[in-house]
Design an enzyme around this catalytic site. Structure first.
Site, PDB file in Angstrom:
ATOM      1  CB  THR A 186      17.326  71.785  62.570  1.00  0.00           C
ATOM      2  OG1 THR A 186      17.240  71.882  64.000  1.00  0.00           O
ATOM      3  CG2 THR A 186      16.202  70.908  62.045  1.00  0.00           C
ATOM      4  CG  ASP A 198       7.470  89.763  63.801  1.00  0.00           C
ATOM      5  OD1 ASP A 198       7.312  88.705  64.436  1.00  0.00           O
ATOM      6  OD2 ASP A 198       7.750  90.853  64.336  1.00  0.00           O
ATOM      7  CB  VAL A 199       4.791  84.348  63.406  1.00  0.00           C
ATOM      8  CG1 VAL A 199       5.134  83.669  62.099  1.00  0.00           C
ATOM      9  CG2 VAL A 199       5.846  84.082  64.471  1.00  0.00           C
ATOM     10  CG  ASP A 257      11.802  82.207  57.693  1.00  0.00           C
ATOM     11  OD1 ASP A 257      11.710  80.991  57.887  1.00  0.00           O
ATOM     12  OD2 ASP A 257      12.579  82.945  58.330  1.00  0.00           O
ATOM     13  CE1 TYR A 315      10.843  74.976  71.037  1.00  0.00           C
ATOM     14  CE2 TYR A 315      11.012  72.882  72.195  1.00  0.00           C
ATOM     15  CZ  TYR A 315      10.872  73.593  71.016  1.00  0.00           C
ATOM     16  OH  TYR A 315      10.754  72.913  69.826  1.00  0.00           O
TER      17      TYR A 315
END
Length: 239
Positions: free
Chosen positions: A171, A48-49, A36, A136
């Site tokens: 969430t 960091d993806v 994460d 998104y």
């Protein structure tokens, strides 16, 4: 669930849906590595993806001789009219949601043993666009296409790839988005939430654990013949 004693690598594993997925794997006796951008525990891996080297380091931390169950649950969302979206915001959202998933899958190709699985977390927004959700939605549509292509490519090697499309989930990210929408519309955040709930046949948001349950199924041998599927978990909203 035949995943006890195995290992899982959950990207975005320290918050929201990703945290619930990691918790669920652990509860069934799976050794979990949480990757994460904002690690919370001493053994979490900062990742960091959007950076290929960072993704590779997360896989290094999860090295195993047997099957590895990878879940790409990282995510970034914003609500803006198209005219307001800057190029930088557009790129950032797609980098996290789509490019991040690509880097995870590409790294997995050279790492995973037969019996491994990859589960990509997309969204119902990847199946139907909506006003204000352009960046998104575009990214999540791409995640579904990526997952379907990867499933075809990796299935002959005994690696199953599937996609999960959550609807509205309880969430912190959802709460933040409700606040943004409320500000734009001159409403209270509770009114925004109630509007979404009215569109859901079950009449409520999902708990993160309900998304996690589907991910556990897909990783387990109970789903041994499930490949390239896009599973919608939205309380019936798109039905």
């Amino acid at each position: 669930m035949t995943i006890r004693g195995r290992r899982a690598l959950v990207f975005g594993g320290c918050g929201g849906i990703g945290s619930a997925i990691a918790d669920a794997f652990q509860a069934l006796g799976t050794d979990v590595v949480r990757a994460d951008l904002a690690p919370r525990r001493g053994d979490d891996v900062r990742c960091d993806v959007t950076d290929a080297g960072s993704v590779a380091a997360a896989f290094d931390a999860a090295t195993t001789d047997g099957p590895l169950h990878v879940v790409a649950a990282q995510g970034r969302a914003q609500v803006q009219d198209l005219a307001e979206v800057t190029e930088a915001e557009w790129r950032t959202t797609l980098d996290v949601n789509l490019t991040g998933s690509f880097l995870i899958v590409r790294e997995a190709v050279t790492r995973l043993a037969r019996g491994s699985t990859i589960t990509l977390i997309a969204s119902q927004s990847g199946l139907r666009g909506a006003a204000g959700w352009s960046s998104y939605s575009a990214g999540k549509f791409g995640v579904i296409g990526l997952g379907q292509s990867a499933a075809q490519e990796l299935a002959p090697s005994g690696i199953r790839v599937n996609i999960v499309c959550p609807g509205n989930v309880d969430t912190p990210m959802s709460d933040k988005l409700h606040a943004v929408l409320a500000s734009r519309r001159g409403q209270d955040p509770d009114q925004i939430r109630e509007g979404y709930e009215r569109a859901i046949p079950l009449g409520r948001f999902a708990a993160p654990s309900e998304i996690a349950s589907v991910c556990l199924f897909l990783a387990s041998d109970l789903a041994s013949y499930v490949v390239g599927s896009t599973i919608v978990v939205d309380g019936g909203e798109l039905s």
